[in-house]
Design an enzyme around this catalytic site. Structure first.
Site, PDB file in Angstrom:
ATOM      1  N   HIS A 152       0.758  -1.297  -0.257  1.00 20.89           N
ATOM      2  CA  HIS A 152      -0.015  -0.001  -0.008  1.00 20.89           C
ATOM      3  C   HIS A 152       0.973   1.285   0.002  1.00 20.89           C
ATOM      4  O   HIS A 152       0.653   2.187  -0.820  1.00 20.89           O
ATOM      5  CB  HIS A 152      -1.032  -0.056   1.065  1.00 20.89           C
ATOM      6  N   HIS A 157       1.095   4.944  -2.469  1.00 21.30           N
ATOM      7  CA  HIS A 157       1.636   6.230  -2.156  1.00 21.30           C
ATOM      8  C   HIS A 157       2.889   6.838  -2.934  1.00 21.30           C
ATOM      9  O   HIS A 157       3.203   7.643  -3.376  1.00 21.30           O
ATOM     10  CB  HIS A 157       1.813   6.591  -0.858  1.00 21.30           C
ATOM     11  N   GLU A 198      -6.975   8.702  -0.672  1.00 19.84           N
ATOM     12  CA  GLU A 198      -6.798   7.431  -0.599  1.00 19.84           C
ATOM     13  C   GLU A 198      -7.948   6.892  -1.417  1.00 19.84           C
ATOM     14  O   GLU A 198      -7.584   5.777  -1.839  1.00 19.84           O
ATOM     15  CB  GLU A 198      -7.099   7.097   0.703  1.00 19.84           C
ATOM     16  N   SER A 217      -3.780  -0.024  -4.471  1.00 19.99           N
ATOM     17  CA  SER A 217      -3.061  -0.830  -4.008  1.00 19.99           C
ATOM     18  C   SER A 217      -3.854  -1.785  -3.366  1.00 19.99           C
ATOM     19  O   SER A 217      -3.689  -2.801  -2.883  1.00 19.99           O
ATOM     20  CB  SER A 217      -2.252  -0.181  -2.672  1.00 19.99           C
TER      21      SER A 217
HETATM   22 FE   FE2 Z   1      -2.562   5.190   2.783  1.00 20.22          FE
END
Ligand code: FE2
Length: 282
Positions: A152, A157, A198, A217
């Site tokens: 993730h 990110h 997100e 992700s």
């Molecule tokens: Fe995050």
């Protein structure tokens, strides 16, 4: 994933965690957490010696996600990923990810042992620093994790942070969090972050694509987000709507264009403080 509540570094696992009854996995979690624990900001990041099994999890997940990204990720994310060129065959070291992201956008990636308090996580963004966990999900369920892991953090990110547009947006978010001194103002800010960086989606070339690290992700959710209830861009609603991190998001907010999203979100972050919270959300 941005932590949503104060939590201590996660070395103990909840009993429904896929690795709960695997002593070897728990020992790995502790050993990897120790590397993050020992890290001193500004010092070189020590390598984690990932096992062949852990590299295999990365290989499988990153290969599958890369295919899905071509179909569902927004252009700016794909550009960031193309610039960063993460290894596909092994878990990357944060040291190398940090070096490459820093060369591209000036952002730093720093290891932490587990989830950190909300203010610590967002406050670091104001210094162009992303705090990242290093452990990887349990090998029995490579396409699922109940918590943010290195898949993730890095595929979600770091690929974003390799694009200067996102890097600036993350920094502006961090600065907004610092000015949000009341808990209520920080909570509303966190929700906006959740529904944008997100889980945000955007209309691009006639399709709905995502710029959210959570979706980018998530092996399962990325395939189905177009079926969620898609609401028009509305920051006030984002900051007041509750969400459940344990299930696929039933409601998403779509920006009418990528440029418009960047413009509106930047304006929101740069103007945000306790007073803005009262004006917009209270
Ligand atoms: Fe995050």
């Amino acid at each position: 994933m941005a932590p949503i509540a104060d939590q201590h570094p996660m070395v103990s696992l909840p009993d429904d965690h896929p690795g709960f009854s695997d002593p070897e996995y728990r020992a790995r979690r502790a050993a990897i957490a120790a590397v993050g624990e020992a890290h001193v900001s500004g010092q070189p990041i020590a390598d984690v010696h990932y096992t062949p099994e852990e590299d295999e999890v990365w290989r499988v997940v990153s290969r599958e996600l890369a295919v899905k990204h071509r179909r569902y990720a927004c252009r700016a994310y794909l550009e960031g990923a193309a610039a960063l060129t993460l290894p596909a065959d092994r878990v990357p070291q944060l040291r190398e990810v940090d070096e490459r992201v820093h060369a591209l956008t000036g952002f730093r990636i720093e290891p932490v042992p587990g989830l950190v308090p909300t203010r610590t996580f967002y406050g670091a963004l104001a210094r162009r620093t992303f705090l990242s966990t290093q452990y990887i999900r349990h090998h029995s369920v490579p396409f699922y994790t109940p918590e943010p892991d290195i898949v993730h953090e890095i595929i979600g990110h770091a690929n974003m942070l390799a694009n200067p547009v996102f890097a600036d947006l993350y920094q502006a978010a961090g600065e907004a969090s610092v000015r949000a001194t009341s808990d209520a103002a920080l909570a509303a800010f966190s929700k906006v972050f959740w529904f944008t960086l997100e889980f945000g989606v955007v209309h691009e070339d006639g399709e709905l694509r995502t710029y959210g690290a959570g979706l980018l992700s998530s092996f399962g959710e990325i395939d189905v987000f177009r079926g969620a209830e898609i609401r028009p861009w509305d920051i006030r609603q984002m900051g007041t709507l509750d969400y459940d991190i344990t299930r696929y998001q039933p409601v998403l907010f779509a920006a009418e264009s990528f440029e418009r999203m960047v413009e509106d979100l930047t304006a929101f972050f740069t103007g945000y403080d306790d007073e803005a919270y009262e004006r917009i959300f209270a």
